[in-house]
Design a protein around this motif. Structure first.
Motif, PDB file in Angstrom:
ATOM      1  N   MET A  26       0.855  -1.184   0.000  1.00  0.00           N
ATOM      2  CA  MET A  26       0.000   0.000   0.000  1.00  0.00           C
ATOM      3  C   MET A  26       0.894   1.238   0.000  1.00  0.00           C
ATOM      4  N   LEU A  27       0.417   2.297  -0.650  1.00  0.00           N
ATOM      5  CA  LEU A  27       1.138   3.572  -0.627  1.00  0.00           C
ATOM      6  C   LEU A  27       0.145   4.684  -0.316  1.00  0.00           C
ATOM      7  N   PHE A  28       0.472   5.484   0.691  1.00  0.00           N
ATOM      8  CA  PHE A  28      -0.386   6.592   1.109  1.00  0.00           C
ATOM      9  C   PHE A  28       0.340   7.909   0.826  1.00  0.00           C
ATOM     10  N   ILE A  29      -0.311   8.800   0.093  1.00  0.00           N
ATOM     11  CA  ILE A  29       0.263  10.123  -0.176  1.00  0.00           C
ATOM     12  C   ILE A  29      -0.434  11.119   0.744  1.00  0.00           C
ATOM     13  N   ALA A  30       0.339  11.654   1.704  1.00  0.00           N
ATOM     14  CA  ALA A  30      -0.242  12.513   2.737  1.00  0.00           C
ATOM     15  C   ALA A  30       0.097  13.986   2.561  1.00  0.00           C
ATOM     16  N   THR A  31       1.140  14.292   1.808  1.00  0.00           N
ATOM     17  CA  THR A  31       1.557  15.679   1.584  1.00  0.00           C
ATOM     18  C   THR A  31       1.923  15.841   0.119  1.00  0.00           C
ATOM     19  N   GLU A  32       1.476  16.926  -0.504  1.00  0.00           N
ATOM     20  CA  GLU A  32       1.661  17.106  -1.943  1.00  0.00           C
ATOM     21  C   GLU A  32       2.975  17.815  -2.278  1.00  0.00           C
ATOM     22  N   TRP A  33       4.087  17.261  -1.782  1.00  0.00           N
ATOM     23  CA  TRP A  33       5.392  17.802  -2.160  1.00  0.00           C
ATOM     24  C   TRP A  33       5.569  17.697  -3.679  1.00  0.00           C
ATOM     25  N   GLU A  34       6.225  18.670  -4.265  1.00  0.00           N
ATOM     26  CA  GLU A  34       6.400  18.696  -5.717  1.00  0.00           C
ATOM     27  C   GLU A  34       7.149  17.460  -6.208  1.00  0.00           C
TER      28      GLU A  34
END
Length: 444
Positions: free
Chosen positions: A380-388
């Motif tokens: 699983m991969l969770f993206i929590a912050t929209e870093w460039e």
């Protein structure tokens, strides 16, 4: 003008450095001597784009200095700015102990006639009257002070830009002499100044943050409804934002707000209302929606996968927003704790805030050296912050790196069109799920 700033946290350091940049002589005080030593070496203790360069520039010009001595900071100051922290008490109210201590110390050490004491810390309505009493109770004979409120409206990650390009500066004071002097001090910023009473200035800060938090929770509830109706929240938000009465800002659906301001200020405003026997139903709902939203991705995982216990997960992004190392009230921490509680093995990566997370979570999670190491072989991969650096990744690359490509995007970093061209399951906020990979749940 000789200016002192009490408290060299995020607000105090940015404020002091920018005031030095426009030509004032600024002394910043903090009781943390290690921090003062670091700052005098030109090293910023916080991550904020452009701040360290500005800090070093003004240290070299000798318009900026740092000290832990109240006597050194207050003796010649014409304006003293209080920028200490006001964290939340257990009941949600603001803890004013640092404010009280600073005010009493200012009273004991101020020597300049007609010094203006300015509160930049976020404080409940009525606090500046208390500050005047705390300062006045320790003044020496023939020393007088004036009191003013000047709340900050800085966004972490763009604070330098906001200081020089703000929408407004709010000055709350009942003293015309103080108002005139402060206006002259702030004039080089060329930002419109709004003069109000002290109480109105205090209330503007809380009201502004509460309204922005409300917009965030509103669009997140719309996103939750869109998921059930088959609509796309990005299209909905775009259509809403084209109405000038609404606007596009703060209509990005995601996993909720965090940081040092919105959570603290919304809770404090609810508490203030409660003290006046006023039930702030709307804001209580905003807070409740945000709390649920922060763990939404974990609920997605539990719903769409047969079992997450014993599985592995990567977390991309730990700070509450990009371009800062601030992890206070960050959704990432809530996600990590929920996953650990569910028996998931977690690996995390963030370009600037990992050291802070290590202090908080220790060895309960693994720490990746880069984003690829956090993605590789994960189930699983969770993206929590929209870093460039995350947004420029290709979903096809992510799918190839993962053991089972189940991506839970809490910031809608990628297009659904790109997701449909991959072999992954892609879940985002308020948009249709893309199911291209057969999960264990689907095999049953």
């Amino acid at each position: 003008m000789n200016i002192s700033v009490i408290g060299v946290g995020y607000v105090g350091l940015v404020t002091g450095t920018c005031l030095a940049e426009i030509g004032h002589h600024v002394t910043c005080l903090d009781i943390d001597q290690g921090k003062i030593k670091q700052l005098n070496q030109g090293l910023s203790p916080i991550y904020e784009p452009g701040l360290e360069e500005l800090l070093q520039h003004n240290l070299s010009k000798q318009t900026l200095s740092f000290t832990s001595s109240y006597q050194a900071a207050c003796k010649e100051a014409e304006v003293i700015i209080i920028a200490v922290g006001t964290p939340s008490n257990t009941d949600g109210s603001a803890d004013l102990s640092a404010i009280k201590n600073a005010a009493e110390k200012i009273g004991a050490y101020v020597r300049h006639t007609d010094t203006i004491v300015v509160t930049k810390s976020t404080v409940p309505v009525g606090t500046n009257k208390k500050i005047k009493a705390w300062v006045s109770g320790n003044l020496k004979q023939n020393v007088q002070v004036m009191i003013a409120s000047n709340p900050e409206f800085l966004r972490e990650g763009s604070a330098i830009h906001d200081t020089f390009n703000g929408d407004r500066i709010v000055l709350g004071t009942d003293d015309s002499k103080a108002a005139s002097k402060l206006q002259e001090m702030l004039k080089p910023f060329r930002v419109p100044i709004l003069h109000t009473s002290i109480e109105s200035a205090e209330m503007i800060k809380y009201s502004s943050n509460a309204f922005l938090a409300t917009k965030i929770s509103f669009i997140n509830e719309i996103a939750n409804l869109c998921e059930k109706l088959g609509a796309n929240v990005e299209d909905v938000a775009k259509g809403m934002g084209m109405d000038q009465r609404i606007g596009h800002q703060f209509l990005n659906a995601g996993i909720g707000y965090g940081g040092s301001c919105f959570p603290k200020d919304t809770n404090a405003l609810v508490q203030m209302a409660g003290n006046l026997h006023h039930k702030f139903d709307l804001l209580e709902s905003v807070i409740h929606v945000n709390a649920k939203q922060q763990v939404k991705l974990v609920e997605f995982a539990k719903k769409h996968m047969k079992e997450i216990k014993g599985k592995t997960a990567g977390i991309l992004g730990l700070s509450f927003k990009p371009n800062t190392d601030d992890i206070r009230e960050a959704a990432s921490i809530e996600i990590i704790n929920a996953l650990l509680k569910a028996g998931v093995r977690v690996t995390v990566y963030d370009p600037v805030s990992q050291d802070k997370v290590k202090l908080l979570l220790g060895d309960s999670v693994s720490y990746a050296e880069d984003c690829f190491a956090a993605i590789e072989d994960q189930e699983m991969l969770f993206i929590a912050t929209e870093w460039e650096e995350f947004k420029v990744l290709r979903l096809s690359t992510i799918a190839k790196l993962m053991k089972t490509p189940n991506v839970f995007d809490g910031r809608n970093c990628f297009s659904l069109h790109e997701a449909k061209k991959t072999t992954m399951n892609y879940y985002s906020i308020g948009r249709p799920a893309v199911m291209n990979h057969c999960t264990e749940k689907e095999r049953v």
